[in-house]
Structures are given as C-alpha cells and as structure tokens.
Design a protein around this motif. Structure first.
Motif, PDB file in Angstrom:
ATOM      1  N   UNK A   1       0.854  -1.133  -0.077  1.00  0.00           N
ATOM      2  CA  UNK A   1      -0.167   0.100   0.260  1.00  0.00           C
ATOM      3  C   UNK A   1       0.942   1.128   0.009  1.00  0.00           C
ATOM      4  N   UNK A   2       2.007   1.199   0.781  1.00  0.00           N
ATOM      5  CA  UNK A   2       2.792   2.445   0.660  1.00  0.00           C
ATOM      6  C   UNK A   2       3.445   2.717  -0.496  1.00  0.00           C
ATOM      7  N   UNK A   3       4.025   1.715  -1.258  1.00  0.00           N
ATOM      8  CA  UNK A   3       4.547   2.130  -2.580  1.00  0.00           C
ATOM      9  C   UNK A   3       3.510   2.429  -3.505  1.00  0.00           C
ATOM     10  N   UNK A   4       2.591   1.807  -3.410  1.00  0.00           N
ATOM     11  CA  UNK A   4       1.311   2.449  -4.248  1.00  0.00           C
ATOM     12  C   UNK A   4       0.970   3.828  -4.102  1.00  0.00           C
ATOM     13  N   UNK A   5       0.856   4.389  -2.819  1.00  0.00           N
ATOM     14  CA  UNK A   5       0.530   5.461  -2.358  1.00  0.00           C
ATOM     15  C   UNK A   5       1.827   6.533  -2.820  1.00  0.00           C
ATOM     16  N   UNK A   6       2.806   5.944  -2.818  1.00  0.00           N
ATOM     17  CA  UNK A   6       4.144   6.603  -3.183  1.00  0.00           C
ATOM     18  C   UNK A   6       4.051   6.847  -4.754  1.00  0.00           C
ATOM     19  N   UNK A   7       4.009   5.926  -5.626  1.00  0.00           N
ATOM     20  CA  UNK A   7       3.638   5.810  -6.892  1.00  0.00           C
ATOM     21  C   UNK A   7       2.671   6.966  -7.438  1.00  0.00           C
ATOM     22  N   UNK A   8       1.485   6.707  -6.588  1.00  0.00           N
ATOM     23  CA  UNK A   8       0.372   7.659  -7.266  1.00  0.00           C
ATOM     24  C   UNK A   8       0.566   9.405  -7.014  1.00  0.00           C
ATOM     25  N   UNK A   9       1.908   9.634  -6.171  1.00  0.00           N
ATOM     26  CA  UNK A   9       2.199  11.105  -6.206  1.00  0.00           C
ATOM     27  C   UNK A   9       2.644  11.813  -7.150  1.00  0.00           C
ATOM     28  N   UNK A  10       3.332  11.033  -8.333  1.00  0.00           N
ATOM     29  CA  UNK A  10       3.938  11.474  -9.476  1.00  0.00           C
ATOM     30  C   UNK A  10       2.632  11.890 -10.281  1.00  0.00           C
ATOM     31  N   UNK A  11       2.885  13.405 -10.836  1.00  0.00           N
ATOM     32  CA  UNK A  11       1.667  13.738 -11.628  1.00  0.00           C
ATOM     33  C   UNK A  11       2.002  14.374 -13.121  1.00  0.00           C
ATOM     34  N   UNK A  12       3.057  14.103 -13.227  1.00  0.00           N
ATOM     35  CA  UNK A  12       3.600  14.462 -14.759  1.00  0.00           C
ATOM     36  C   UNK A  12       2.769  14.063 -15.758  1.00  0.00           C
ATOM     37  N   UNK A  13       2.385  14.565 -17.003  1.00  0.00           N
ATOM     38  CA  UNK A  13       1.336  14.235 -18.004  1.00  0.00           C
ATOM     39  C   UNK A  13       2.356  13.214 -18.772  1.00  0.00           C
ATOM     40  N   UNK A  14       3.695  13.427 -18.940  1.00  0.00           N
ATOM     41  CA  UNK A  14       4.547  12.619 -20.018  1.00  0.00           C
ATOM     42  C   UNK A  14       5.262  11.447 -19.362  1.00  0.00           C
ATOM     43  N   UNK A  15       5.452  10.461 -19.886  1.00  0.00           N
ATOM     44  CA  UNK A  15       6.256   9.313 -19.523  1.00  0.00           C
ATOM     45  C   UNK A  15       7.353   9.665 -18.925  1.00  0.00           C
ATOM     46  N   UNK A  16       8.202  10.677 -19.867  1.00  0.00           N
ATOM     47  CA  UNK A  16       9.672  10.951 -19.182  1.00  0.00           C
ATOM     48  C   UNK A  16       9.563  11.800 -18.071  1.00  0.00           C
TER      49      UNK A  16
ATOM     50  N   UNK B   1       7.111  11.560 -15.688  1.00  0.00           N
ATOM     51  CA  UNK B   1       6.618  10.775 -14.827  1.00  0.00           C
ATOM     52  C   UNK B   1       7.817   9.894 -14.028  1.00  0.00           C
ATOM     53  N   UNK B   2       8.499   9.412 -14.969  1.00  0.00           N
ATOM     54  CA  UNK B   2       9.827   8.687 -14.585  1.00  0.00           C
ATOM     55  C   UNK B   2      10.835   9.549 -13.646  1.00  0.00           C
ATOM     56  N   UNK B   3      10.963  10.770 -14.243  1.00  0.00           N
ATOM     57  CA  UNK B   3      11.814  11.637 -13.440  1.00  0.00           C
ATOM     58  C   UNK B   3      11.273  11.783 -12.229  1.00  0.00           C
ATOM     59  N   UNK B   4       9.950  12.035 -12.021  1.00  0.00           N
ATOM     60  CA  UNK B   4       9.227  12.268 -10.837  1.00  0.00           C
ATOM     61  C   UNK B   4       9.180  11.125  -9.954  1.00  0.00           C
ATOM     62  N   UNK B   5       8.860   9.904 -10.381  1.00  0.00           N
ATOM     63  CA  UNK B   5       9.191   8.624  -9.426  1.00  0.00           C
ATOM     64  C   UNK B   5      10.511   8.632  -8.973  1.00  0.00           C
ATOM     65  N   UNK B   6      11.585   8.688  -9.723  1.00  0.00           N
ATOM     66  CA  UNK B   6      12.829   8.850  -9.269  1.00  0.00           C
ATOM     67  C   UNK B   6      13.291   9.711  -7.962  1.00  0.00           C
ATOM     68  N   UNK B   7      12.661  10.989  -8.292  1.00  0.00           N
ATOM     69  CA  UNK B   7      12.895  11.816  -7.330  1.00  0.00           C
ATOM     70  C   UNK B   7      12.054  11.445  -5.717  1.00  0.00           C
ATOM     71  N   UNK B   8      10.919  10.862  -6.057  1.00  0.00           N
ATOM     72  CA  UNK B   8      10.105  10.536  -5.108  1.00  0.00           C
ATOM     73  C   UNK B   8      10.739   9.338  -4.167  1.00  0.00           C
ATOM     74  N   UNK B   9      11.140   8.432  -4.853  1.00  0.00           N
ATOM     75  CA  UNK B   9      12.112   7.250  -4.243  1.00  0.00           C
ATOM     76  C   UNK B   9      13.219   7.928  -3.366  1.00  0.00           C
ATOM     77  N   UNK B  10      14.104   8.885  -4.122  1.00  0.00           N
ATOM     78  CA  UNK B  10      15.165   9.217  -3.525  1.00  0.00           C
ATOM     79  C   UNK B  10      14.884   9.977  -2.427  1.00  0.00           C
ATOM     80  N   UNK B  11      13.781  10.616  -2.086  1.00  0.00           N
ATOM     81  CA  UNK B  11      13.295  11.507  -1.076  1.00  0.00           C
ATOM     82  C   UNK B  11      12.872  10.550   0.219  1.00  0.00           C
ATOM     83  N   UNK B  12      12.002   9.541  -0.311  1.00  0.00           N
ATOM     84  CA  UNK B  12      11.624   8.576   0.906  1.00  0.00           C
ATOM     85  C   UNK B  12      12.509   7.572   1.303  1.00  0.00           C
TER      86      UNK B  12
END
Length: 268
Positions: free
Chosen positions: A112-127, A129-140
C-alpha cells in the motif's frame, strides 16, 4: 571518460565442497554508451564453459571449479571508455519486448505504501513521470550503507526509510510498473571520485522504458541519470536476476563472500 575496473569476489567455504558452477554476467554491455578496450575475467582453478547472449543483450558465461575446494576467487580487470548519453541506453541489441518488464517479482512487489508513493507523481508525460518517480524514491529512502541486506524488498526499504542502491532501484521499478511503465534492474560500476559522498563502486540503478526514446536510466541513490561515470554490465527483473555472479556449490559446507571493487579514471 576512460575508466579502469578491478573487481574481486572471493568465496570461502567452511569445509571443502565437491565443486562449484557459476553463471557470470560480468562483460560490459555492447552499446554506444561505452566501448570496451580490454576486459578479463579469471576464476581460480576454474574451467570456462559455454556462453550465450540473452534476450536483453547480456552476455552470459559459464564457469565450473572442480573440488575439493574451500576458496574461489573471481577477478575482473578491464578498461572502458564511456560517454554521456543523458541516461538513454543507445545501440543495445535486444529482443525482449518492453511489455515483458511489467511483471512484478518478490523484491519489487508493491504494498500500500509503494502504491501511495507511485500515485504522487503527476507529470503528464512518460519521461516526466519517470523523473518524478525517481525523485520521490530518492526522497523517501535515504542512502545508508548497511541499513539493509541482499534480501530486503522494496516495500521493506520504504517502510524503513533508508537503504542502498539496490533498494532505490527496486523501489523505483515497483513504482514505475505501477504506473504502467516497463522497468528493469541494472547492475554495473560507478566511478565515485568527486562528490565526497559515500558510494560503492559496485553499483545498481533502474531503467525505465519511454516510448519513442527507449530505455532511460535513473539512479535515485545519486539523484541523477547515468552518465560517463557509469559502466553497465547487465539487467534483469530485479537484483537476483541481474546479479553479476550466480552459482551453486555441491557439498554441505556453508559459504561466505567478500567483494572488493575499485573504479579509477585513467589517462585519456
């Protein structure tokens, strides 16, 4: 950048084993990001077996050691010239379709926690989105050597809030797959000379498939995309699948392992 690698893995057995069989993913990827000038893999008392290139483009080499033996050393030395491709893997010949990299494995299984983290990324493009997810993981997940072990899952590292590059890669892979982005684990080396931060020369990161661009590397542990400091060895669904050395020993003895890796810049 011209990089020199020395990588020694030593296996110790508390009592002699009858023999050891290993599968190596220790040759640098043949791609436009890097050019191998010389590369040697030696196994103490080892006999080289067959080799093949898998569907992801990685060269797999078999080795065997006859017993009785209580110590085995795998030594890798080589020189590679790398170029910065802005994180994009260029020129790698592979046949596995990107959609195959959407399947989850035990280390990347989301909770559930990983799903919540992944849902925080909001970029409209795939690239984006990937950058946002990487930044979220680095922060978490804070980088802290020794905080986790080889069997720690992405969910466990996120709950702990700290880990190493393996944990960052697993967490990013899990989040990317949750957002329908194919992702995979990459093993390799990192030249760490300038920032003064604690990093291991044996390194791992993730690649995410971006339609129209291809595989793009992301390294949450260093908050960047792979550049000329990185040497790519191979990839897999997770750390186990992408391990540079996999093997089995025949006998009742227990095994311990020591790893020493040095990456240095040589004269151009």
């Amino acid at each position: 950048m011209k990089l020199f690698v020395e990588h020694v893995t030593t296996y110790h057995y508390d009592q002699p084993v009858r023999g050891v069989v290993q599968s190596h993913r220790l040759l640098p990827t043949q791609c436009q990001n890097q050019t191998t000038h010389r590369w040697q893999v030696a196994v103490s008392d080892g006999v080289m077996g067959g080799s093949f290139r898998d569907g992801a483009g990685d060269m797999i080499q078999a080795w065997s050691v006859r017993g009785p033996v209580d110590r085995i050393e795998v030594r890798v030395t080589g020189e590679v010239t790398t170029t910065d491709q802005a994180g994009v893997l260029r020129g790698n010949r592979e046949i596995i379709p990107p959609v195959a990299w959407l399947d989850e494995t035990l280390p990347t299984r989301p909770d559930a926690a990983l799903k919540e983290l992944a849902a925080k990324a909001e970029s409209p493009t795939a690239l984006g989105l990937a950058h946002d997810l990487s930044a979220l993981v680095a922060e978490a997940i804070a980088y802290r050597p020794g905080a986790t072990d080889a069997h720690t899952t992405a969910a466990e590292a996120l709950a702990l809030g700290e880990g190493v590059c393996q944990d960052h890669a697993h967490a990013l892979i899990a989040c990317a797959r949750l957002r329908d982005l194919p992702a995979r684990y990459v093993s390799g080396y990192l030249f760490t000379d300038s920032d003064g931060k604690p990093h291991e020369a044996a390194h791992a990161w993730a690649e995410v498939w971006i339609e129209g661009l291809g595989w793009v590397g992301f390294d949450p542990a260093n908050a960047c995309c792979p550049d000329e400091r990185y040497i790519r060895l191979g990839c897999g669904m997770d750390a186990t699948h992408a391990a540079p050395i996999r093997g089995t020993a025949r006998g009742p003895g227990s095994e311990s392992m020591e790893i020493a890796v040095a990456v240095a810049a040589t004269q151009q």
